[in-house]
Design a protein around this motif. Sequence first.
Motif, short mmCIF file in Angstrom:
data_model
loop_
_atom_site.label_atom_id
_atom_site.label_comp_id
_atom_site.label_asym_id
_atom_site.label_seq_id
_atom_site.Cartn_x
_atom_site.Cartn_y
_atom_site.Cartn_z
N MET A 28 0.84 -1.17 0.00
CA MET A 28 0.00 0.00 0.00
C MET A 28 0.89 1.23 0.00
SD MET A 28 -2.91 1.49 2.56
CE MET A 28 -3.89 0.07 2.47
N ASP A 29 0.58 2.17 -0.89
CA ASP A 29 1.36 3.40 -0.99
C ASP A 29 0.73 4.57 -0.25
OD1 ASP A 29 3.35 2.26 -2.58
OD2 ASP A 29 2.18 2.58 -4.39
N TYR A 30 -0.60 4.53 -0.06
CA TYR A 30 -1.32 5.61 0.59
C TYR A 30 -2.22 5.04 1.68
CZ TYR A 30 -0.10 8.37 -3.52
OH TYR A 30 0.58 9.01 -4.52
N LEU A 31 -2.18 5.70 2.83
CA LEU A 31 -3.09 5.36 3.92
C LEU A 31 -3.79 6.65 4.33
CD1 LEU A 31 -4.32 3.62 6.19
CD2 LEU A 31 -2.25 4.12 7.54
N ILE A 32 -5.10 6.63 4.30
CA ILE A 32 -5.88 7.78 4.76
C ILE A 32 -6.69 7.32 5.97
CG2 ILE A 32 -7.66 9.48 4.21
CD1 ILE A 32 -6.68 9.31 1.28
N ASN A 33 -6.28 7.80 7.13
CA ASN A 33 -6.95 7.49 8.39
C ASN A 33 -8.00 8.57 8.63
OD1 ASN A 33 -6.09 5.14 9.75
ND2 ASN A 33 -4.14 6.10 10.30
N ASN A 34 -9.24 8.27 8.26
CA ASN A 34 -10.31 9.24 8.42
C ASN A 34 -11.52 8.55 9.04
OD1 ASN A 34 -11.92 11.51 8.27
ND2 ASN A 34 -12.59 11.07 6.20
N ALA A 35 -11.41 8.32 10.31
CA ALA A 35 -12.55 7.77 11.04
C ALA A 35 -12.63 8.52 12.35
CB ALA A 35 -12.36 6.28 11.31
N GLY A 36 -13.82 8.73 12.80
CA GLY A 36 -13.95 9.39 14.08
C GLY A 36 -15.38 9.81 14.34
N PHE A 37 -15.67 10.01 15.59
CA PHE A 37 -16.95 10.57 15.98
C PHE A 37 -16.76 11.35 17.26
CE2 PHE A 37 -17.02 6.49 18.18
CZ PHE A 37 -17.64 6.76 19.39
N GLY A 38 -17.66 12.26 17.50
CA GLY A 38 -17.62 13.08 18.70
C GLY A 38 -18.94 12.99 19.42
N GLY A 39 -19.09 13.82 20.39
CA GLY A 39 -20.34 13.86 21.14
C GLY A 39 -20.20 14.82 22.28
N GLY A 40 -21.17 15.67 22.41
CA GLY A 40 -21.10 16.70 23.42
C GLY A 40 -21.71 16.31 24.73
N SER A 41 -21.36 17.02 25.73
CA SER A 41 -21.84 17.03 27.11
C SER A 41 -20.66 16.83 28.04
CB SER A 41 -22.94 16.01 27.38
OG SER A 41 -22.46 14.70 27.42
N ALA A 42 -20.92 17.08 29.30
CA ALA A 42 -19.87 16.96 30.31
C ALA A 42 -19.36 15.52 30.39
CB ALA A 42 -20.40 17.41 31.66
N PHE A 43 -18.09 15.37 30.62
CA PHE A 43 -17.44 14.07 30.68
C PHE A 43 -18.16 13.11 31.63
CE2 PHE A 43 -14.23 11.17 32.45
CZ PHE A 43 -13.72 10.61 31.28
#
Length: 182
Positions: free
Chosen positions: A1-16
């Motif tokens: 593999m010559d290219y790796l695109i790491n594009n995964a994620g999610f967020g979420g609001g509120s107090a920890f």
Amino acid sequence: MDYLINNAGFGGGSAFVTRSAARDLAMVQVNAAVPTALLKLFLPGMVARGHGRVLNVASAAAWFPGPEQATYFTTKAYLAALSNALWYELKSQGIRVTTLLPGPIETGFAQAGQLTRTRLFAPGTGVDPQIVARAGYAGLLAGKRQVIVGVTWWMRWAARCYPWLPKRWVLAVIAALQRSRP
């Protein structure tokens, strides 16, 4: 593999303390552990061949602590720091690691994380995802260390000045931007 695109994620609001441990640990897994595992899987082959490109999609959130999205900001800071370290370690071996640091983007991120009622993610305030993707890809091909896109002037100013700004003030501003409005 010559290219790796790491594009995964999610967020979420509120107090920890009000977010479930399972949800935050899943966020750590998706936003930090999985990109790390993919880097461990594909970088050795790139190094053996003497060439390769990596694009790790972090966030402008990586520049600050993130009250009301503490786990998300922290995982993106981890990915940005890891990317910068790898950029330095691997540049002499023909590998280019680019960190993409976008501001708010008009995707399903804000809706999924229940952030549309915050000042930072109000509908219509984000940048077009195609602009972000093109900038990230161009930066990857150019071998840039980092690409910043979709970030307002005041975010850039705050990021540059952050080390000298009063932390209580910065934390209060970030919390206000993240809190849901009625």
